[in-house]
Design a protein around this motif. Structure first.
Motif, PDB file in Angstrom:
ATOM      1  N   UNK A  31       0.871  -1.173   0.000  1.00  0.00           N
ATOM      2  CA  UNK A  31       0.000   0.000   0.000  1.00  0.00           C
ATOM      3  C   UNK A  31       0.912   1.228   0.000  1.00  0.00           C
ATOM      4  N   UNK A  32       0.716   2.094  -0.950  1.00  0.00           N
ATOM      5  CA  UNK A  32       1.602   3.269  -1.062  1.00  0.00           C
ATOM      6  C   UNK A  32       0.754   4.459  -1.487  1.00  0.00           C
ATOM      7  N   UNK A  33      -0.099   4.911  -0.551  1.00  0.00           N
ATOM      8  CA  UNK A  33      -1.082   5.942  -0.903  1.00  0.00           C
ATOM      9  C   UNK A  33      -0.438   7.232  -1.376  1.00  0.00           C
ATOM     10  N   UNK A  34       0.747   7.572  -0.835  1.00  0.00           N
ATOM     11  CA  UNK A  34       1.364   8.850  -1.219  1.00  0.00           C
ATOM     12  C   UNK A  34       2.270   8.678  -2.428  1.00  0.00           C
ATOM     13  N   UNK A  35       2.284   7.474  -2.987  1.00  0.00           N
ATOM     14  CA  UNK A  35       3.083   7.235  -4.185  1.00  0.00           C
ATOM     15  C   UNK A  35       4.583   7.197  -3.893  1.00  0.00           C
ATOM     16  N   UNK A  36       4.943   6.914  -2.633  1.00  0.00           N
ATOM     17  CA  UNK A  36       6.375   6.764  -2.304  1.00  0.00           C
ATOM     18  C   UNK A  36       7.039   8.044  -1.826  1.00  0.00           C
ATOM     19  N   UNK A  37       6.227   9.011  -1.397  1.00  0.00           N
ATOM     20  CA  UNK A  37       6.817  10.286  -0.930  1.00  0.00           C
ATOM     21  C   UNK A  37       7.238  10.233   0.539  1.00  0.00           C
ATOM     22  N   UNK A  38       6.847   9.175   1.212  1.00  0.00           N
ATOM     23  CA  UNK A  38       7.232   9.044   2.620  1.00  0.00           C
ATOM     24  C   UNK A  38       6.288   9.744   3.566  1.00  0.00           C
ATOM     25  N   UNK A  54      17.821   4.431   6.043  1.00  0.00           N
ATOM     26  CA  UNK A  54      16.473   5.015   5.909  1.00  0.00           C
ATOM     27  C   UNK A  54      16.600   6.527   5.732  1.00  0.00           C
ATOM     28  N   UNK A  55      16.001   7.032   4.635  1.00  0.00           N
ATOM     29  CA  UNK A  55      16.089   8.481   4.373  1.00  0.00           C
ATOM     30  C   UNK A  55      15.124   9.262   5.257  1.00  0.00           C
ATOM     31  N   UNK A  56      14.108   8.569   5.746  1.00  0.00           N
ATOM     32  CA  UNK A  56      13.146   9.245   6.618  1.00  0.00           C
ATOM     33  C   UNK A  56      12.229   8.207   7.239  1.00  0.00           C
ATOM     34  N   UNK A  57      11.535   8.608   8.299  1.00  0.00           N
ATOM     35  CA  UNK A  57      10.632   7.662   8.955  1.00  0.00           C
ATOM     36  C   UNK A  57       9.178   8.126   8.937  1.00  0.00           C
ATOM     37  N   UNK A  58       8.942   9.312   8.364  1.00  0.00           N
ATOM     38  CA  UNK A  58       7.574   9.819   8.196  1.00  0.00           C
ATOM     39  C   UNK A  58       6.723   9.657   9.440  1.00  0.00           C
ATOM     40  N   UNK A  59       5.596   8.974   9.268  1.00  0.00           N
ATOM     41  CA  UNK A  59       4.623   8.871  10.366  1.00  0.00           C
ATOM     42  C   UNK A  59       4.914   7.744  11.354  1.00  0.00           C
ATOM     43  N   UNK A  60       6.032   7.040  11.193  1.00  0.00           N
ATOM     44  CA  UNK A  60       6.287   5.907  12.095  1.00  0.00           C
ATOM     45  C   UNK A  60       6.472   6.399  13.528  1.00  0.00           C
ATOM     46  N   UNK A  61       5.892   5.684  14.468  1.00  0.00           N
ATOM     47  CA  UNK A  61       6.028   6.088  15.867  1.00  0.00           C
ATOM     48  C   UNK A  61       7.393   5.626  16.397  1.00  0.00           C
ATOM     49  N   UNK A  62       7.763   6.197  17.537  1.00  0.00           N
ATOM     50  CA  UNK A  62       9.033   5.813  18.152  1.00  0.00           C
ATOM     51  C   UNK A  62       9.034   4.325  18.470  1.00  0.00           C
ATOM     52  N   UNK A  63       7.862   3.888  18.949  1.00  0.00           N
ATOM     53  CA  UNK A  63       7.681   2.476  19.303  1.00  0.00           C
ATOM     54  C   UNK A  63       7.965   1.583  18.095  1.00  0.00           C
ATOM     55  N   UNK A  64       7.400   1.975  16.946  1.00  0.00           N
ATOM     56  CA  UNK A  64       7.595   1.182  15.720  1.00  0.00           C
ATOM     57  C   UNK A  64       9.062   1.208  15.288  1.00  0.00           C
ATOM     58  N   UNK A  65       9.679   2.357  15.418  1.00  0.00           N
ATOM     59  CA  UNK A  65      11.082   2.451  14.998  1.00  0.00           C
ATOM     60  C   UNK A  65      11.961   1.574  15.866  1.00  0.00           C
ATOM     61  N   UNK A  66      11.616   1.518  17.168  1.00  0.00           N
ATOM     62  CA  UNK A  66      12.391   0.661  18.079  1.00  0.00           C
ATOM     63  C   UNK A  66      12.291  -0.791  17.651  1.00  0.00           C
ATOM     64  N   UNK A  67      11.123  -1.145  17.085  1.00  0.00           N
ATOM     65  CA  UNK A  67      10.926  -2.543  16.663  1.00  0.00           C
ATOM     66  C   UNK A  67      11.485  -2.785  15.258  1.00  0.00           C
ATOM     67  N   UNK A  68      12.223  -1.831  14.739  1.00  0.00           N
ATOM     68  CA  UNK A  68      12.864  -1.957  13.420  1.00  0.00           C
ATOM     69  C   UNK A  68      11.912  -1.810  12.234  1.00  0.00           C
ATOM     70  N   UNK A  69      10.789  -1.120  12.446  1.00  0.00           N
ATOM     71  CA  UNK A  69       9.917  -0.841  11.297  1.00  0.00           C
ATOM     72  C   UNK A  69      10.513   0.323  10.508  1.00  0.00           C
TER      73      UNK A  69
END
Ligand code: FES
Length: 631
Positions: A31-38, A54-69
């Motif tokens: 699913x890539x609603x923004x067409x890959x803009x992050x 990773x060039x950016x993490x956009x809307x990912x939460x801190x919790x998700x980033x800790x889990x390597x998302x």
């Protein structure tokens, strides 16, 4: 370099290429609603092993980033990678099954006597260019030409007129006028409205049919000239992250003021599918000029940004049952913004346009035989009746058959165990997996097979509890006893709480059907046909579902599996005026029964919480089978 998925597949990825692009190249879509803009945050994947940037993490939460998302569109590989793709990040587009079903759908339309008459019609005009002597205005010239063709009463929107002068001259006065024909629509939309102009013959006309399920969204791209299904795709409804069922979504929309967030989530999901389909088919999104939506009442309300709060408050009244025709631009679709969108009418708060679509596709409203229609999706809606009367109710079965709330549960997609049989001598399970891959979960039909096999081979008791020592595959898991089907990196199990959950769902369905029939003075044996819709497709084994006590004990030849009838009905209404009229008529004819306030429901439900039922005489075929098994 190698990009390996936890589910087993592997693809190549080049240095500097994003994970999203590498997957897309291999026709594995996220699913890539923004067409890959992050910015949308929908292409989440989890890095299990390997180096990345990773060039950016956009809307990912801190919790998700800790889990390597990470966001697949913003992340490039620095070494071989092993990743996990969450179910809600997956997009299935244009599979062969969808296209094959499209052929059947066209035959269904023909068998129903539906002609191709979408909401948007067109007329070709050859206007005489203005001269010094024929010097009336552009609009007057257009009206004059339309009148000569016998068309009067068209309404011209401001937007249409702002472009009229340019469009006429650009096309050298040879134009095709596309207009919405809403005569007969129950809406406040003008009967005829001009939408836009194109050149003669150079216009391509497509429409989209959308099934907005609580769990899954399916979108078909249809050629409006010949009714052909051009492409199709599906994804999880990303509203899932706000709750599994309609009630939690309503609460989020009202108490948490999240209506707009939920609305955007579903529109973005649909846009993601459209994006990929137009890319694959090299179609200009502007050529998609009409759309049809089928969803339950809550989904339809949220989609249009209507307050759903009264749906869950007594006396359970929705804002709208019969929807006006609104524009695609109002919804936020990335198709022609002027495209009229038809929403299948709802019947009541818990019986929506998806069920009206299902009845339409089943044809039960046209036949004299007494039939039962059941849609076992996230909710479990049922309809009983024939060409003279229709009664309906919703059973609150919950989303377990679509995988929610079940430890290894998943939709009926690749990797799902869909059929299970126990070897009678070894009591070892033999199963088939969708796509012949290694199993990653178990879908609704697999769950039903599993429980009925457990029961008939003495692995569980009538209450669905595992019998200690009956199989070496029964182990103590973190949620209590569980049966292990597969274990190799991934563990596919069915736990005791899962079985309880499934038994509650099947009891709700069975109780709903019995009560609805009782209400009209009939019993289960009077059912001449049972139509089953929902994610089960053709895999549900009726014998096993009877053994479970979910389906009434009727001869096997009375059951007909229809697959996803919500998208089928949306397709029919996209193409045909007659089908739209019939959908409106069906919704008017259905009498809704509110089971939650019915006195008999709880008694029926509690009696059905056993395998197959506390009153085994209601299941004579199972009684016979159990006698044989205990001999
Ligand atoms: Fe939108 Fe990646 S964040 S596609």
């Amino acid at each position: 370099m190698n990009l390996q998925l936890l589910s087993g597949e592997s693809f190549s990825i080049s240095p500097g290429q994003t994970i999203l692009d590498a997957l897309k190249k291999a026709e594995y879509y996220l699913v890539a609603s923004c067409g890959g803009k992050g910015t949308c945050g929908k292409c989440r994947v989890r890095i299990v092993d390997g180096r990345f940037e990773a060039k950016g993490f956009g809307k990912l939460t801190l919790e998700e980033r800790k889990k390597n998302y990470v966001l697949a569109c913003q992340t490039v590989a620095l070494s071989d990678l092993l990743i996990e793709i969450p179910e809600d990040s997956k997009l299935t587009v244009g599979d062969k099954i969808a296209i094959a079903k499209g052929v059947d759908l066209f035959n269904l339309l023909i068998s129903l006597g539906g002609e191709i008459s979408p909401l948007v019609r067109y007329i070709d005009l050859d206007l005489p260019p203005p001269t010094i002597t024929d010097n009336i205005g552009d609009l007057e010239r257009l009206k004059r030409a339309l009148k000569e063709k016998g068309i009067e009463g068209l309404r011209f929107s401001h937007k249409f007129l702002t472009r009229l002068g340019t469009d006429l001259r650009k096309n050298n006065w040879k134009i095709r006028i596309h207009y919405a024909d809403c005569l007969g629509c129950t809406s406040g939309y003008p009967a005829f409205e001009t939408l836009f102009i194109s050149g003669h013959k150079d216009s391509k006309r497509y429409g989209i049919a959308v099934d907005i399920g609580t769990t899954t969204i399916v979108t078909y791209l249809v050629n409006l000239d010949d009714g052909r299904l051009v492409d199709g795709g599906s994804t999880y409804n990303s509203q899932i992250r706000y709750g599994d069922d309609v009630i939690t979504r309503i609460i989020y929309a009202t108490e948490k003021k999240g209506l707009e967030e939920l609305r955007k989530a579903v529109v973005e999901d649909i846009n993601s599918i459209i994006n990929l389909m137009v890319e694959r088919q090299s179609i200009n999104p502007e050529d998609i000029i009409t759309a049809t939506i089928a969803g339950n009442t809550t989904m339809s309300h949220i989609f249009w940004g209507l307050d759903p709060s009264s749906i869950r408050e007594e006396p359970y009244i929705p804002t709208i049952n019969s929807f006006p025709i609104w524009r695609a631009g109002t919804a936020g679709f990335i198709i022609n913004s002027q495209a009229p969108v038809y929403t299948l009418p709802c019947v009541a708060s818990y019986v929506g346009g998806d069920i009206v679509a299902g009845v339409l596709a089943s044809k039960m409203h046209r036949n004299p035989e007494i039939a039962l229609f059941m849609d076992i999706g996230t909710n479990g809606e049922i309809v009983v009746g024939n060409n003279e009367w229709l009664m309906t109710a919703a059973c609150s079965a919950g989303p377990c058959f679509e995988g929610s709330g079940i430890k290894s549960g998943m939709r009926a997609t690749k990797g799902a165990i869909e059929q299970i049989r126990f070897n009678p001598s070894t009591l070892e399970p033999e199963y088939s997996v969708i796509g012949d891959s290694r199993p990653i979960g178990i879908c609704g039909s697999g769950m039903i097979d599993a429980i009925s096999e457990f029961f008939i081979h003495g692995l569980i008791d009538q209450k669905g509890r595992f019998i200690k020592g009956s199989s070496p595959r029964i182990r103590e898991g973190e949620d209590g006893p569980e049966f292990v089907f597969y274990e190799d990196g991934i563990k596919v199990v069915l736990t005791e709480p899962d079985i309880e959950n499934i038994m509650r769902a099947k009891a709700a369905i069975y109780a709903g059907v019995s009560l609805l029939l009782k209400e009209v003075g009939l019993d289960l044996s009077s059912l001449e046909r049972v139509y089953i819709a929902g994610g089960f497709g053709n895999y549900l084994n009726p014998k096993k579902a009877i053994l479970l006590g979910m389906l009434p004990d009727l001869p096997e030849d009375r059951f007909v599996f229809l697959g996803n009838t919500s998208i089928a009905g949306a397709y029919l209404c996209l193409l045909s005026e007659r089908m739209r009229e019939e959908a409106e008529e069906i919704s008017q004819r259905m009498t809704y029964m509110e089971l939650s306030v019915s006195r008999g429901f709880m008694d029926e439900y509690l009696s059905a919480l056993f395998l197959p039922h506390t009153d085994i005489d209601r299941f004579p075929s199972v009684k016979g089978m159990l006698k044989l098994a205990t001999k």
